[in-house]
Design a protein around this motif. Structure first.
Motif, short mmCIF file in Angstrom:
data_model
loop_
_atom_site.label_atom_id
_atom_site.label_comp_id
_atom_site.label_asym_id
_atom_site.label_seq_id
_atom_site.Cartn_x
_atom_site.Cartn_y
_atom_site.Cartn_z
N ILE A 173 2.16 14.49 -4.11
CA ILE A 173 1.76 13.49 -5.09
C ILE A 173 1.63 12.12 -4.44
CG2 ILE A 173 2.52 12.25 -7.16
CD1 ILE A 173 3.75 15.01 -8.06
N SER A 174 2.59 11.77 -3.60
CA SER A 174 2.56 10.48 -2.92
C SER A 174 1.35 10.36 -2.01
CB SER A 174 3.85 10.30 -2.11
OG SER A 174 3.80 9.13 -1.35
N TYR B 162 0.65 16.68 -12.59
CA TYR B 162 1.46 15.45 -12.61
C TYR B 162 0.80 14.40 -13.50
CZ TYR B 162 3.76 11.22 -10.93
OH TYR B 162 4.43 10.03 -10.86
N GLN B 163 -0.51 14.25 -13.35
CA GLN B 163 -1.23 13.27 -14.17
C GLN B 163 -1.21 13.65 -15.65
OE1 GLN B 163 -5.07 13.25 -12.06
NE2 GLN B 163 -4.71 11.08 -11.65
N LYS C 184 -1.78 9.89 -4.13
CA LYS C 184 -1.81 8.53 -4.67
C LYS C 184 -2.24 7.54 -3.60
CE LYS C 184 1.70 8.61 -8.32
NZ LYS C 184 3.03 8.11 -8.70
N LYS C 185 -1.70 7.71 -2.38
CA LYS C 185 -2.04 6.81 -1.28
C LYS C 185 -3.53 6.92 -0.93
CE LYS C 185 0.90 6.95 2.01
NZ LYS C 185 1.66 7.39 3.19
N SER D 186 -5.91 7.98 -2.86
CA SER D 186 -6.69 7.50 -4.00
C SER D 186 -6.75 5.98 -4.02
CB SER D 186 -6.09 8.01 -5.30
OG SER D 186 -6.12 9.40 -5.34
N SER D 187 -5.63 5.34 -3.76
CA SER D 187 -5.62 3.88 -3.80
C SER D 187 -6.42 3.29 -2.64
CB SER D 187 -4.18 3.35 -3.78
OG SER D 187 -3.56 3.62 -2.55
N PHE E 20 -1.44 17.65 -8.39
CA PHE E 20 -1.63 16.27 -8.81
C PHE E 20 -2.16 16.18 -10.24
CE2 PHE E 20 -3.81 12.09 -8.77
CZ PHE E 20 -2.71 11.31 -8.48
#
Length: 102
Positions: free
Chosen positions: A84-85, A60-61, A88-89, A91-92, A57
């Motif tokens: 990555i998905s 990717y960032q 992101k999930k 993290s959000s 990740f």
């Protein structure tokens, strides 16, 4: 695990009690305090995968392409995308910019 004949190691009374429940079968007697640990915690696999995913990740960032990360980690494109998905999930949902170690 080594086979032991209960007749040779258990008191007669205890053997007769056990025979009321089972006879002629192999049984496993766990070690006192033998608690099953969650997958990968004892040998460090869970932490190693967590660290790998966190590094994926971060790359990717930092702007690395999915294709570049695939080459670095020798994982499929779909695996990299899922990692990555998922991050992101997570993290959000937590309002964070990266992984949480749960």
């Amino acid at each position: 695990m080594k086979y032991k004949n209960a007749k040779n190691i258990l008191p007669k009374e205890l053997l007769e009690e056990i025979q009321q429940y089972t006879q002629g079968d192999f049984i496993y007697i766990p070690i006192v305090g033998d608690k099953k640990m969650p997958w990968g915690e004892k040998n460090g696999t869970k932490q190693a995968i967590y660290d790998r995913n966190e590094n994926i990740f971060k790359l990717y960032q930092e702007g690395y392409s999915i294709h570049e990360i695939v080459k670095i980690y020798n994982l499929s494109e779909s695996s990299i995308r899922k990692i990555i998905s998922n991050i992101k999930k997570q993290s959000s949902q937590l309002g964070l910019g990266g992984l949480t170690n749960e």
